[in-house]
Scaffold this motif. Structure first.
Motif, PDB file in Angstrom:
ATOM      1  N   THR A   1     -33.853 121.120  30.538  1.00  0.00           N
ATOM      2  CA  THR A   1     -34.574 120.056  29.840  1.00  0.00           C
ATOM      3  C   THR A   1     -36.062 120.099  30.171  1.00  0.00           C
ATOM      4  O   THR A   1     -36.463 120.537  31.248  1.00  0.00           O
ATOM      5  CB  THR A   1     -34.005 118.673  30.200  1.00  0.00           C
ATOM      6  N   GLY A   2     -36.843 119.644  29.218  1.00  0.00           N
ATOM      7  CA  GLY A   2     -38.287 119.614  29.393  1.00  0.00           C
ATOM      8  C   GLY A   2     -38.953 120.951  29.159  1.00  0.00           C
ATOM      9  O   GLY A   2     -40.169 121.067  29.303  1.00  0.00           O
ATOM     10  N   THR A   3     -38.167 121.956  28.789  1.00  0.00           N
ATOM     11  CA  THR A   3     -38.748 123.278  28.528  1.00  0.00           C
ATOM     12  C   THR A   3     -39.027 123.433  27.036  1.00  0.00           C
ATOM     13  O   THR A   3     -38.609 122.619  26.215  1.00  0.00           O
ATOM     14  CB  THR A   3     -37.807 124.397  29.025  1.00  0.00           C
ATOM     15  N   PHE A   4     -39.710 124.481  26.712  1.00  0.00           N
ATOM     16  CA  PHE A   4     -40.238 124.690  25.365  1.00  0.00           C
ATOM     17  C   PHE A   4     -39.145 124.784  24.294  1.00  0.00           C
ATOM     18  O   PHE A   4     -39.184 124.048  23.308  1.00  0.00           O
ATOM     19  CB  PHE A   4     -41.109 125.949  25.356  1.00  0.00           C
ATOM     20  N   TRP A   5     -38.196 125.701  24.435  1.00  0.00           N
ATOM     21  CA  TRP A   5     -37.254 125.971  23.341  1.00  0.00           C
ATOM     22  C   TRP A   5     -36.392 124.778  22.956  1.00  0.00           C
ATOM     23  O   TRP A   5     -36.229 124.514  21.762  1.00  0.00           O
ATOM     24  CB  TRP A   5     -36.409 127.217  23.618  1.00  0.00           C
ATOM     25  N   PRO A   6     -35.839 124.034  23.902  1.00  0.00           N
ATOM     26  CA  PRO A   6     -35.055 122.870  23.460  1.00  0.00           C
ATOM     27  C   PRO A   6     -35.878 121.850  22.671  1.00  0.00           C
ATOM     28  O   PRO A   6     -35.396 121.293  21.688  1.00  0.00           O
ATOM     29  CB  PRO A   6     -34.541 122.271  24.773  1.00  0.00           C
ATOM     30  N   ARG A   7     -37.120 121.616  23.076  1.00  0.00           N
ATOM     31  CA  ARG A   7     -37.961 120.650  22.349  1.00  0.00           C
ATOM     32  C   ARG A   7     -38.264 121.123  20.937  1.00  0.00           C
ATOM     33  O   ARG A   7     -38.354 120.319  20.014  1.00  0.00           O
ATOM     34  CB  ARG A   7     -39.280 120.427  23.097  1.00  0.00           C
ATOM     35  N   ILE A   8     -38.440 122.412  20.765  1.00  0.00           N
ATOM     36  CA  ILE A   8     -38.760 122.973  19.442  1.00  0.00           C
ATOM     37  C   ILE A   8     -37.497 123.136  18.592  1.00  0.00           C
ATOM     38  O   ILE A   8     -37.461 122.750  17.419  1.00  0.00           O
ATOM     39  CB  ILE A   8     -39.474 124.341  19.582  1.00  0.00           C
ATOM     40  N   LEU A   9     -36.461 123.728  19.180  1.00  0.00           N
ATOM     41  CA  LEU A   9     -35.272 124.083  18.406  1.00  0.00           C
ATOM     42  C   LEU A   9     -34.394 122.886  18.036  1.00  0.00           C
ATOM     43  O   LEU A   9     -33.824 122.861  16.941  1.00  0.00           O
ATOM     44  CB  LEU A   9     -34.426 125.102  19.179  1.00  0.00           C
ATOM     45  N   THR A  10     -34.254 121.929  18.928  1.00  0.00           N
ATOM     46  CA  THR A  10     -33.316 120.836  18.684  1.00  0.00           C
ATOM     47  C   THR A  10     -33.568 120.118  17.359  1.00  0.00           C
ATOM     48  O   THR A  10     -32.636 119.993  16.549  1.00  0.00           O
ATOM     49  CB  THR A  10     -33.284 119.860  19.872  1.00  0.00           C
ATOM     50  N   PRO A  11     -34.776 119.649  17.070  1.00  0.00           N
ATOM     51  CA  PRO A  11     -34.952 118.956  15.782  1.00  0.00           C
ATOM     52  C   PRO A  11     -34.791 119.883  14.575  1.00  0.00           C
ATOM     53  O   PRO A  11     -34.266 119.461  13.539  1.00  0.00           O
ATOM     54  CB  PRO A  11     -36.365 118.373  15.856  1.00  0.00           C
ATOM     55  N   ILE A  12     -35.193 121.127  14.708  1.00  0.00           N
ATOM     56  CA  ILE A  12     -35.074 122.070  13.585  1.00  0.00           C
ATOM     57  C   ILE A  12     -33.609 122.393  13.311  1.00  0.00           C
ATOM     58  O   ILE A  12     -33.150 122.344  12.162  1.00  0.00           O
ATOM     59  CB  ILE A  12     -35.878 123.359  13.871  1.00  0.00           C
ATOM     60  N   VAL A  13     -32.875 122.709  14.353  1.00  0.00           N
ATOM     61  CA  VAL A  13     -31.463 123.073  14.194  1.00  0.00           C
ATOM     62  C   VAL A  13     -30.650 121.850  13.753  1.00  0.00           C
ATOM     63  O   VAL A  13     -29.773 121.960  12.885  1.00  0.00           O
ATOM     64  CB  VAL A  13     -30.908 123.690  15.496  1.00  0.00           C
ATOM     65  N   THR A  14     -30.952 120.691  14.309  1.00  0.00           N
ATOM     66  CA  THR A  14     -30.254 119.468  13.909  1.00  0.00           C
ATOM     67  C   THR A  14     -30.470 119.188  12.423  1.00  0.00           C
ATOM     68  O   THR A  14     -29.505 118.957  11.679  1.00  0.00           O
ATOM     69  CB  THR A  14     -30.730 118.272  14.765  1.00  0.00           C
ATOM     70  N   ALA A  15     -31.718 119.217  11.985  1.00  0.00           N
ATOM     71  CA  ALA A  15     -32.029 118.955  10.569  1.00  0.00           C
ATOM     72  C   ALA A  15     -31.398 120.000   9.661  1.00  0.00           C
ATOM     73  O   ALA A  15     -30.865 119.664   8.590  1.00  0.00           O
ATOM     74  CB  ALA A  15     -33.536 118.896  10.364  1.00  0.00           C
ATOM     75  N   SER A  16     -31.424 121.254  10.070  1.00  0.00           N
ATOM     76  CA  SER A  16     -30.832 122.324   9.259  1.00  0.00           C
ATOM     77  C   SER A  16     -29.323 122.152   9.134  1.00  0.00           C
ATOM     78  O   SER A  16     -28.754 122.330   8.052  1.00  0.00           O
ATOM     79  CB  SER A  16     -31.144 123.691   9.879  1.00  0.00           C
ATOM     80  N   THR A  17     -28.674 121.811  10.228  1.00  0.00           N
ATOM     81  CA  THR A  17     -27.222 121.614  10.209  1.00  0.00           C
ATOM     82  C   THR A  17     -26.858 120.430   9.321  1.00  0.00           C
ATOM     83  O   THR A  17     -25.921 120.507   8.512  1.00  0.00           O
ATOM     84  CB  THR A  17     -26.686 121.411  11.647  1.00  0.00           C
ATOM     85  N   GLU A  18     -27.596 119.341   9.452  1.00  0.00           N
ATOM     86  CA  GLU A  18     -27.368 118.172   8.590  1.00  0.00           C
ATOM     87  C   GLU A  18     -27.555 118.549   7.115  1.00  0.00           C
ATOM     88  O   GLU A  18     -26.765 118.135   6.254  1.00  0.00           O
ATOM     89  CB  GLU A  18     -28.323 117.030   8.949  1.00  0.00           C
TER      90      GLU A  18
END
Length: 185
Positions: free
Chosen positions: A159-176
C-alpha cells in the motif's frame, strides 16, 4: 384467454432472462480472467517468478469457473455473450501489461478485479433469489475461490506505492464497464 395463456407459457420469464444474461456475462468475465492470468504468467517469468505457482493456481480456478458457466449455458441452450472475445482480448492485454510491471501491479490488479467481481456476484445472488436456483448454484460455486484470490492478492499489495494507486481506479472502472456492456448485449 387461450392465446394470452399460450403467449405467457411460450415466453421466458423475466427472471430466467436475467439469469441467462448474468450467466453469459459471468462466463465472458471468467474468460477474461483466464486471459489476465495467462498474460501475467507469461510476463511474471521475467518480472515476478515467485508468483508463478500462485498465478497458475488462480488461472486453474478461473478455468473451472468458466467451465461451470459454460455448462449452465449449454444446459439452457444459450449462446455465449457477445463480449466473450472482447473480454478475452482485453484480459490478455491487461495481464501482459500488469505482468510487465511486476508483483505489486499483478497483486493490485487482482484485488481491483476481484473487488468488483465479488460485489457483482453478491448483487446477482440477491437479484436472482427465489427465481433461478440453477444460476444461483453456478454463481455460489465460485465465490469462495474469488474471495481467496482477492484476499491472498491483497496480502501482497504494498500500500502507498505507485502501481496500486494508479491501477486500482483504472482496473476497477474497466471491469465495471465490461460488466455493464455485457449486461446490455
Amino acid at each position: 384467454m387461450g392465446s394470452s395463456f399460450l403467449e405467457m407459457i411460450a415466453q421466458p420469464s423475466v427472471t430466467t432472462d436475467l439469469g441467462d444474461r448474468i450467466l453469459k456475462v459471468n462466463h465472458a468475465g471468467e474468460h477474461g480472467a483466464v486471459n489476465i492470468y495467462g498474460g501475467q504468467i507469461f510476463m511474471a517469468r521475467l518480472t515476478a517468478p515467485g508468483m508463478l505457482s500462485e498465478l497458475e493456481e488462480f488461472r486453474s480456478h478461473e478455468c473451472g469457473h468458466r467451465a461451470i458457466f459454460a455448462a449452465e449455458l449449454l444446459r439452457r441452450q444459450r449462446p455465449r455473450c457477445r463480449s466473450y472475445w472482447l473480454c478475452g482480448f482485453g484480459g490478455r492485454v491487461l495481464g501482459l501489461m500488469t505482468g510487465l510491471l511486476g508483483a505489486n501491479a499483478i497483486a493490485a490488479t487482482t484485488v481491483a478485479v476481484e473487488s468488483v467481481v465479488l460485489r457483482h456476484l453478491q448483487q446477482q445472488l440477491v437479484s436472482l433469489q427465489g427465481s433461478d436456483p440453477s444460476a444461483i448454484a453456478a454463481i455460489s460455486a465460485i465465490i469462495a475461490e474469488e474471495q481467496l484470490h482477492h484476499d491472498h492478492s491483497a496480502s501482497h499489495v504494498q500500500t502507498g506505492t505507485f502501481w496500486p494507486r494508479i491501477l486500482t481506479p483504472i482496473v476497477t472502472a474497466s471491469t465495471e464497464a465490461v460488466i455493464w456492456l455485457g449486461m446490455r448485449s
